[in-house]
Design a protein around this motif. Sequence first.
Motif, PDB file in Angstrom:
ATOM      1  N   UNK A   1     -12.369  17.010 -11.372  1.00 17.19           N
ATOM      2  CA  UNK A   1     -11.786  16.051 -12.247  1.00 17.19           C
ATOM      3  C   UNK A   1     -10.317  16.122 -12.022  1.00 17.19           C
ATOM      4  N   UNK A   2      -9.642  17.211 -11.763  1.00 20.38           N
ATOM      5  CA  UNK A   2      -8.193  17.042 -11.387  1.00 20.38           C
ATOM      6  C   UNK A   2      -8.032  16.511 -10.181  1.00 20.38           C
ATOM      7  N   UNK A   3      -8.897  16.653  -9.107  1.00 23.19           N
ATOM      8  CA  UNK A   3      -8.661  16.080  -7.800  1.00 23.19           C
ATOM      9  C   UNK A   3      -8.744  14.509  -7.940  1.00 23.19           C
ATOM     10  N   UNK A   4      -9.613  13.973  -8.629  1.00 24.64           N
ATOM     11  CA  UNK A   4      -9.860  12.654  -9.043  1.00 24.64           C
ATOM     12  C   UNK A   4      -8.517  12.098  -9.654  1.00 24.64           C
ATOM     13  N   UNK A   5      -8.072  12.746 -10.677  1.00 29.39           N
ATOM     14  CA  UNK A   5      -6.828  12.421 -11.365  1.00 29.39           C
ATOM     15  C   UNK A   5      -5.725  12.353 -10.417  1.00 29.39           C
ATOM     16  N   UNK A   6      -5.379  13.181  -9.656  1.00 32.43           N
ATOM     17  CA  UNK A   6      -4.486  13.264  -8.559  1.00 32.43           C
ATOM     18  C   UNK A   6      -4.495  12.027  -7.874  1.00 32.43           C
ATOM     19  N   UNK A   7      -5.563  11.612  -7.128  1.00 34.56           N
ATOM     20  CA  UNK A   7      -5.918  10.521  -6.599  1.00 34.56           C
ATOM     21  C   UNK A   7      -5.265   9.286  -7.283  1.00 34.56           C
ATOM     22  N   UNK A   8      -5.832   9.118  -8.626  1.00 38.24           N
ATOM     23  CA  UNK A   8      -5.492   8.177  -9.216  1.00 38.24           C
ATOM     24  C   UNK A   8      -3.916   7.984  -9.440  1.00 38.24           C
ATOM     25  N   UNK A   9      -3.277   8.929  -9.756  1.00 40.83           N
ATOM     26  CA  UNK A   9      -1.827   9.097  -9.776  1.00 40.83           C
ATOM     27  C   UNK A   9      -1.081   8.667  -8.626  1.00 40.83           C
ATOM     28  N   UNK A  10      -1.678   8.976  -7.465  1.00 37.21           N
ATOM     29  CA  UNK A  10      -0.878   8.577  -6.032  1.00 37.21           C
ATOM     30  C   UNK A  10      -1.152   7.039  -6.073  1.00 37.21           C
ATOM     31  N   UNK A  11      -2.150   6.529  -6.412  1.00 42.22           N
ATOM     32  CA  UNK A  11      -2.388   5.118  -6.265  1.00 42.22           C
ATOM     33  C   UNK A  11      -1.538   4.431  -7.097  1.00 42.22           C
ATOM     34  N   UNK A  12      -1.541   4.953  -8.422  1.00 40.75           N
ATOM     35  CA  UNK A  12      -0.433   4.218  -9.396  1.00 40.75           C
ATOM     36  C   UNK A  12       0.805   4.135  -8.739  1.00 40.75           C
ATOM     37  N   UNK A  13       1.193   5.380  -8.193  1.00 38.45           N
ATOM     38  CA  UNK A  13       2.572   5.420  -7.748  1.00 38.45           C
ATOM     39  C   UNK A  13       2.736   4.213  -6.442  1.00 38.45           C
ATOM     40  N   UNK A  14       1.791   4.180  -5.705  1.00 33.66           N
ATOM     41  CA  UNK A  14       1.973   3.279  -4.562  1.00 33.66           C
ATOM     42  C   UNK A  14       1.882   1.996  -5.241  1.00 33.66           C
ATOM     43  N   UNK A  15       1.274   1.592  -6.083  1.00 29.34           N
ATOM     44  CA  UNK A  15       1.414   0.233  -6.736  1.00 29.34           C
ATOM     45  C   UNK A  15       2.523   0.019  -7.185  1.00 29.34           C
ATOM     46  N   UNK A  16       3.075   1.230  -8.013  1.00 30.96           N
ATOM     47  CA  UNK A  16       4.777   0.805  -8.493  1.00 30.96           C
ATOM     48  C   UNK A  16       5.671   0.628  -7.623  1.00 30.96           C
ATOM     49  N   UNK A  17       5.568   1.178  -6.371  1.00 27.71           N
ATOM     50  CA  UNK A  17       6.576   1.027  -5.428  1.00 27.71           C
ATOM     51  C   UNK A  17       6.366  -0.295  -4.745  1.00 27.71           C
ATOM     52  N   UNK A  18       5.067  -0.729  -4.484  1.00 29.49           N
ATOM     53  CA  UNK A  18       4.785  -2.013  -3.835  1.00 29.49           C
ATOM     54  C   UNK A  18       5.201  -3.163  -4.596  1.00 29.49           C
ATOM     55  N   UNK A  19       4.990  -3.169  -5.879  1.00 32.37           N
ATOM     56  CA  UNK A  19       5.412  -4.160  -6.825  1.00 32.37           C
ATOM     57  C   UNK A  19       7.079  -4.117  -6.916  1.00 32.37           C
ATOM     58  N   UNK A  20       7.640  -3.437  -6.671  1.00 31.99           N
ATOM     59  CA  UNK A  20       9.090  -3.278  -6.590  1.00 31.99           C
ATOM     60  C   UNK A  20       9.518  -3.856  -5.585  1.00 31.99           C
ATOM     61  N   UNK A  21       8.944  -3.564  -4.309  1.00 33.57           N
ATOM     62  CA  UNK A  21       9.406  -4.485  -3.130  1.00 33.57           C
ATOM     63  C   UNK A  21       9.068  -5.820  -3.062  1.00 33.57           C
TER      64      UNK A  21
END
Length: 912
Positions: free
Chosen positions: A892-912
């Motif tokens: 479960x922790x592994x899956x949450x970490x992956x989701x956190x990374x994905x959310x971070x990348x989306x945030x950076x992409x929307x900013x750019x």
Amino acid sequence: MDYLRNFGSAAVSTLIQKSGINLPFSLGPKIASNETVWNLYDATKRDDGSAVSVFEYELTHPLNKPTIPLARNALRKLRTIRHPDTLKFMDVVESDSVIYIMTERVRPLSAALQTWSTQAQEREDWLLWGLHRISVALAFINDTCASSHGNVRTNAIFISPSGEWKLGGFELLSNPKDDLAVLYTMGGLLPDAMLCAPPEVKKGGWSSLKEHPVSASDAYALGLLLHAVFNPTHPPPPTAQPPHPPPLPSSRGAIPTSVFPSFKKLLNPNPKARMTPKTFLENGMAESGDGFFVKNRLVKVCAGLDNFSLAGEAEKSSFLRTLKDSMSSFPPEFSSHRVLPSLLSALDHAGASAASILPLILALGASVSPQEYSSAVLAPLVKLYASPDRGTRMALLDALPEYAEKLDKRMVTEQVWPHLQTGFSDTVAVIREATVRAIVLLAPKLSDRILNNDLLRHLARMQSDPEASIRTNTCILIGRLGPSLGYNTKKKVLIPAFGKATKDPFVHARVAGVMAFMACAECFEVEDVAARVVPCAAGAMLDKEKLVRDQAAKAVELFVKRLEAYAAAMPETALTSSGDDAASETTMPMPPGGLNQAALVNTAAGAAGALAGWAISSLGKKLVPADMQSTMSTTAGSRTSTPLPAPAPSFDILSPSPSPSANASSSSQPKARGGGMQLGATKSKLPIGVLVAEQEARSMSGTWPGDGDGDDLLGEEDWSTCLPFVILLLFCEFATASTSGTGLGISLNGSGSAAAQQDDDEWGEMDTSASQSKADNLGFVDPWAAPVPPPIIRAQPLSPKRAMSPQPRPQSIARALSPAPNSQVQRTASSPAHVSVVAPQPRTLVPGSFSVSASANSSGRTTPVPAEPEAKSMSGMSKEEKAAEMARRKEERRLRIEKLKEAKKNAVGSKS
């Protein structure tokens, strides 16, 4: 007759002792029974044990009654006439039966003539020297004392231990003006008096001598003496009998040709034309002409010794060279008892000549018997150490190797050392260095107190001497003294002294320090060798001078071999197993690739890798599975007795200027698990506190540095910008992880908090957020730790204006680090660790969750973060169930970490 004399002498000595008279001497053997009226004994002086001679006259002996006036006249004249060439009077003991006259140690000339050297030249020199001394004595008696000796013959002359001739036989010595003169009335009473009588006495009697000069009779007797000593086996010359013809050249015998003309004048029958003893002496000392005395080497040596203190430096140097060239041919008695004492006396004030005198003294002392060497040579030399003259001290130290072995321990300790140690502080460097070198020879004769205390204090000062040679010799001396020092002194002195020498600016002093380490290798314990000696020697291996480096390499090799030999004999471990627990601790297995005797590495890289693998592997294998199972069964469902660390204070972090239009949705933020302590790691997984710091830094700079990768959250420059804020948040999370039941935004109360009122079952609950926080901060997860509520951090969203226009960092950080102005800090007396930080506007927080509001861009769009599901309690689970639960949580922790990374990348992409 001799039997009667001996018997009478023994009887008289017994009577003297019974009468209560204390004799100042102890009589020894009888040397000779003089043809005169005296018996000669060797004796010893009682007060100092010195050798003396005693002349004994028996008043009660029937044959001596006629000559009693002569014996008393001899005693009276011997007391009053003092001259270096006459018999030296010392003491007298008189009684009704005997007279004892104590003089210097002498022996009769007649006995010495029979045992003297058979070499013609040496014998001639000695005889002329003796006649010279007798001529001087007669000139003194005739001219200065205005008297006649009247008894000049071989029986009246004695030989001192130095070989010098001494004039005695004063029985007839008289002054014509003296009413008690015995020569003119009783001269014939002396045995064999007519053998030396002049022609006028044989013709007109002893009373006729008053009509002639006082030297007339003595001059004639001197001529007869000269013939007797050069020709002892010949009869008296024909001129001694009437009609007294002049001596012929054929009757010269062994008399030197230079002396023969004067010899004839001494035997002139006419007393008024006869040569006087004084004239004979002047002819012999004349530089021009015969000069038989002045050319004699023994006479020249004696004259030079007598006038040495008055001579100039040039004259002293010339005399010493002459003495050095001719001393090998001197008679042994003359060398040891005449020349040697005179040189020792001259050495007291020799000054610059001391360096030339002392070698001669030691060379002459070689002929002295071992029994007399201590008194004749060593005693005067030791007294010279008290002399303040630097020339004398330097000469004594330079010549020390020649006489050091003959010095005894008491003499060195009591007489030499008190004066020698002053040389260590002398202002002249040559004296200081010579004193240091002299200690090498005297050290075996010094006492332990001097060797381990006084001497080492002086040497410690010498190691800081301005002269490099003195420092070098001091180090060498300490190295030679090392084995003879005490045990404690070795440990305290040797290594610091040698270590100081290895850092000396003088290259040879550094070499001496390294060599001293090697010379005293057996003086060091093996522990000191490893901890102190080898480091000092190894430091010298990088010396600027190759000479020092080479010597240091040899020293290190020597000590390393010793350490290896010692280590090879040591046991593998010093721990002893006592029970199963001790055995489990001391028998920890080596990890694969670890360090052992069979798998040693030879390179630095290999050593680093092996050491790192050994360290990490061994830490992970300290507990065996049996111990781990035992710990689980004993601690599950029960309180631990280990004291908990003091709780850290909670902080309520609020935004200084909240924006009402920007609302953040609260959601549970999972935390990335740290990877533990890993060698070579380049990426770091950041906890929630760092994410908040990222948002703050982003609001200041406007953009995230880096390549946009979710793992590369901050660059090197951005860490420097938001470092204080990050440190604060990390501290808060670490304090949360280190305390039980304490999180951000929750008041700490050891007695009244809700966490403290939970039952025992709640301590067994495992909360995922708490476990994750521990993983982030400590690098590992402890499934059996006490549950910790998740930290709660409240942060207001940042305004777009602030996000686009970064404000000065000090203001924002100061506001973030400072508590609210109206906050109150309360501390309860029951719990010293209780700290309550109450904000002026309390907010309702949901335990187990936290909210992070951040402005992703200028429009205020927020990024939701999925909340972590509630963790199941592991209380009452079996071992297999707990392992399955842990695996599920990990996934479960592994899956949450992956989701956190994905959310971070989306945030950076929307900013750019």
